[in-house]
Write an enzyme that holds these catalytic residues in place. Sequence first.
Site, PDB file in Angstrom:
ATOM      1  N   THR A   1       0.705  -1.065  -0.117  1.00  0.00           N
ATOM      2  CA  THR A   1       0.152   0.179   0.094  1.00  0.00           C
ATOM      3  C   THR A   1       0.950   0.960  -0.185  1.00  0.00           C
ATOM      4  O   THR A   1       1.700   1.347   0.572  1.00  0.00           O
ATOM      5  CB  THR A   1      -0.883   0.551   1.118  1.00  0.00           C
ATOM      6  OG1 THR A   1      -1.612   1.259   1.105  1.00  0.00           O
ATOM      7  CG2 THR A   1      -0.788  -0.522   2.400  1.00  0.00           C
TER       8      THR A   1
ATOM      9  N   GLU B   1      -4.970  -2.950   4.250  1.00  0.00           N
ATOM     10  CA  GLU B   1      -4.812  -3.461   5.114  1.00  0.00           C
ATOM     11  C   GLU B   1      -5.694  -4.832   5.729  1.00  0.00           C
ATOM     12  O   GLU B   1      -5.957  -5.163   7.064  1.00  0.00           O
ATOM     13  CB  GLU B   1      -4.528  -2.570   6.163  1.00  0.00           C
ATOM     14  CG  GLU B   1      -2.798  -1.632   5.996  1.00  0.00           C
ATOM     15  CD  GLU B   1      -3.412  -0.997   5.443  1.00  0.00           C
ATOM     16  OE1 GLU B   1      -4.084  -0.818   4.533  1.00  0.00           O
ATOM     17  OE2 GLU B   1      -2.483   0.194   5.595  1.00  0.00           O
TER      18      GLU B   1
ATOM     19  N   LYS C   1      -8.957  22.024   9.358  1.00  0.00           N
ATOM     20  CA  LYS C   1      -9.532  22.831  10.518  1.00  0.00           C
ATOM     21  C   LYS C   1      -9.610  24.744  10.080  1.00  0.00           C
ATOM     22  O   LYS C   1      -8.414  24.889  10.521  1.00  0.00           O
ATOM     23  CB  LYS C   1      -8.487  22.251  11.634  1.00  0.00           C
ATOM     24  CG  LYS C   1      -9.186  22.308  13.132  1.00  0.00           C
ATOM     25  CD  LYS C   1      -8.156  22.399  13.914  1.00  0.00           C
ATOM     26  CE  LYS C   1      -8.537  21.494  15.680  1.00  0.00           C
ATOM     27  NZ  LYS C   1      -7.977  22.041  16.492  1.00  0.00           N
TER      28      LYS C   1
ATOM     29  N   TRP D   1     -13.310  21.440  12.493  1.00  0.00           N
ATOM     30  CA  TRP D   1     -13.248  21.442  11.591  1.00  0.00           C
ATOM     31  C   TRP D   1     -14.458  20.808  10.352  1.00  0.00           C
ATOM     32  O   TRP D   1     -15.954  21.346  10.506  1.00  0.00           O
ATOM     33  CB  TRP D   1     -12.839  19.131  12.569  1.00  0.00           C
ATOM     34  CG  TRP D   1     -12.169  19.284  12.923  1.00  0.00           C
ATOM     35  CD1 TRP D   1     -13.108  18.928  14.768  1.00  0.00           C
ATOM     36  CD2 TRP D   1     -11.393  18.662  12.938  1.00  0.00           C
ATOM     37  NE1 TRP D   1     -11.810  18.801  15.278  1.00  0.00           N
ATOM     38  CE2 TRP D   1     -10.484  18.342  14.540  1.00  0.00           C
ATOM     39  CE3 TRP D   1     -10.065  18.738  12.145  1.00  0.00           C
ATOM     40  CZ2 TRP D   1      -9.489  18.285  14.788  1.00  0.00           C
ATOM     41  CZ3 TRP D   1      -9.297  18.592  12.891  1.00  0.00           C
ATOM     42  CH2 TRP D   1      -8.375  18.763  14.199  1.00  0.00           C
TER      43      TRP D   1
HETATM   44  P1  AMP Z   1      -6.929   1.026  -0.307  1.00  0.00           P
HETATM   45  O1  AMP Z   1      -5.986   0.422   0.430  1.00  0.00           O
HETATM   46  O2  AMP Z   1      -6.019   1.896  -1.727  1.00  0.00           O
HETATM   47  O3  AMP Z   1      -7.803   0.616  -0.516  1.00  0.00           O
HETATM   48  O4  AMP Z   1      -6.506   2.950   0.398  1.00  0.00           O
HETATM   49  C1  AMP Z   1      -7.810   2.851   1.818  1.00  0.00           C
HETATM   50  C2  AMP Z   1      -8.363   3.961   2.243  1.00  0.00           C
HETATM   51  O5  AMP Z   1      -9.415   4.474   1.145  1.00  0.00           O
HETATM   52  C3  AMP Z   1      -9.164   3.473   3.025  1.00  0.00           C
HETATM   53  O6  AMP Z   1      -8.729   4.013   4.734  1.00  0.00           O
HETATM   54  C4  AMP Z   1     -10.209   5.165   2.778  1.00  0.00           C
HETATM   55  O7  AMP Z   1      -9.575   5.946   3.383  1.00  0.00           O
HETATM   56  C5  AMP Z   1     -10.360   4.903   1.764  1.00  0.00           C
HETATM   57  N1  AMP Z   1     -11.813   4.344   0.957  1.00  0.00           N
HETATM   58  C6  AMP Z   1     -11.635   3.831   0.582  1.00  0.00           C
HETATM   59  N2  AMP Z   1     -13.228   3.795   0.533  1.00  0.00           N
HETATM   60  C7  AMP Z   1     -13.612   4.276   0.923  1.00  0.00           C
HETATM   61  C8  AMP Z   1     -15.263   4.875   0.807  1.00  0.00           C
HETATM   62  N3  AMP Z   1     -16.329   4.051   0.524  1.00  0.00           N
HETATM   63  N4  AMP Z   1     -15.583   6.022   1.123  1.00  0.00           N
HETATM   64  C9  AMP Z   1     -14.810   6.538   1.252  1.00  0.00           C
HETATM   65  N5  AMP Z   1     -13.090   6.453   1.360  1.00  0.00           N
HETATM   66  C10 AMP Z   1     -12.790   5.218   1.451  1.00  0.00           C
END
Ligand code: AMP
Length: 541
Positions: free
Chosen positions: A188, A333, A441, A446
């Site tokens: 990641t 993760e 902020k 926020w």
């Molecule tokens: P990744 O590991 O690249 O899939 O990224 C994970 C991150 O994507 C999460 O920690 C969130 O910040 C964001 N994310 C995934 N799904 C959503 C969702 N439905 N709405 C908002 N953020 C999301």
Amino acid sequence: MIPGNMQEHGFNLVSIIKHAARWHGHVEVVTNKVEGGIHRINYADLYDRVKKLANALDKLGLKSGDRIGTMAWNSWRHLECWYAIAGKGSICHTLNPRLFPDQLDYIVNHAENRFLVVDTTFLPVIANVIDRLKTVEGIIVLTSKDNMPDTSGFKIPVHCYEEMIKDEPSTYDWPTLDENAASSLCYTSGTTGNPKGVLYSHRSNMIHAMVSGGADIFNMTACDSFLMIVPMFHANSWGLSFGVPMIGGKLVMTGPHMDGASVYKLMTEEKCTVSGAVPTVWTGLLDYLDANDLKIPHLRETFIGGSAVPRSMIERFDKDYGVQVIQAWGMTEMSPLGTINRPLPFWDELSYEERMAVRCKQGRPAFYVDMKIVDDDGNELPRDGVAFGRLLVKGPFIVERYYKMEESALDDDGWFDTGDVANIDQYGIMQITDRAKDVIKSGGEWISSVDIENTAVGHPELNIAACIGVKHEKWEERPLLVAVKQEGCDPSKQSILDLVASEHAKWQVPDDVIFIEEMPLTATGKIDKKPLRAKYENFYS
Ligand code: AMP
């Protein structure tokens, strides 16, 4: 302890494809090929090829625990690699081709990949960094002899996939693995420092696949034709490479063709009933459908995640195409499933507006995902839909430590900090309000950048928008909206700000809008706010 009297079956992921071959052998895996044209194979024949490949990999000297990198589109061959590599006890390491070259060579070297399995499309990407890849002994090109490109420039052996497996036997004696053995690896790209590897196990992937098959999660059956757009190199392909064969569904893969026209053609011809992808892909499809006055009658529902799903997208799918959008949230993760937003009985009592507000949330946790929100001191916050704080998670398909890291990624009580900020309501429905690092902020208050973006992209003349916090003398930070116009449109700044103001408190409305030609995206297709913040940090000074 009195042991139970049941059969002992350690989990090996290959049992999923074996089951699909034996009980759903005629069901197809359909791919829009890299070279163009459609390829079809059924699970029975695909499993035979998985066994041939496992034999071929043994011949190359690849052993249990060895990491084999794949840089490939979604295809039947890539699927074969996933099962053969993990099934024989090696580790399938998916590489994201959109990574920057120095991230790529860092990852390959860090994972110590012995071989790389590569689509023809990505050979130039590999050629570019090959001299810096210290552990790679050979390359396997995912193609047939006829389509084999010139690889004479490589100093290491390059094998043609089809040639390599064609004379191998279609029998293989799969090893009995410890179910906690590693099966696959996915990095990641962190916001700070080097990318970090998440090393999944047979057990974690198997539990994840079984959980995700539930009716209240992905809601798929053997009657479904599933269009898998989410790439296999992103976040464990949302677990779908395991989840769909497990239930015997038809699996339809886009290959590299993810533009609106190609997705429409494939989903219509293959009568796809369910799909899953990030919002940007769906924008492409919806624009194409609108422009050509087309319908997608077979599609029942689609789950969307990876970033927040704008309300306008849910409504477009709903009203114009009769497709139910189900929002999901997760991360690499977490294998990646965390929450999914399926209806609850109380939704029936809600007005349209109230229901929409709930549908825009990220949803309820899947079985085996526990979660809580905490304040800066680590105190758990109430589930009232208002209090928001850092979102922590726990469960058997959630990372414990990053690959090759000594220290655990968990706190003393075993919780993993997702880096997201969220609230949870009394029904257990979670809503992401921001990434911790993206929260704005202003004057001590926020502002959720996600909220502002979601409203802004509802503007018909905007394609994509990012809201960032920019230094401000009086308020410390003020929001700035950076946006890309819809092709051929020229919206006024004021019309966008008015739209945001119609749904948000005055102090939350950005002070200004900047139009740019192209939005910077990360390797996983999310808006990359880092360069925007760097460029515009003094915009209000
Ligand atoms: P990744 O590991 O690249 O899939 O990224 C994970 C991150 O994507 C999460 O920690 C969130 O910040 C964001 N994310 C995934 N799904 C959503 C969702 N439905 N709405 C908002 N953020 C999301």
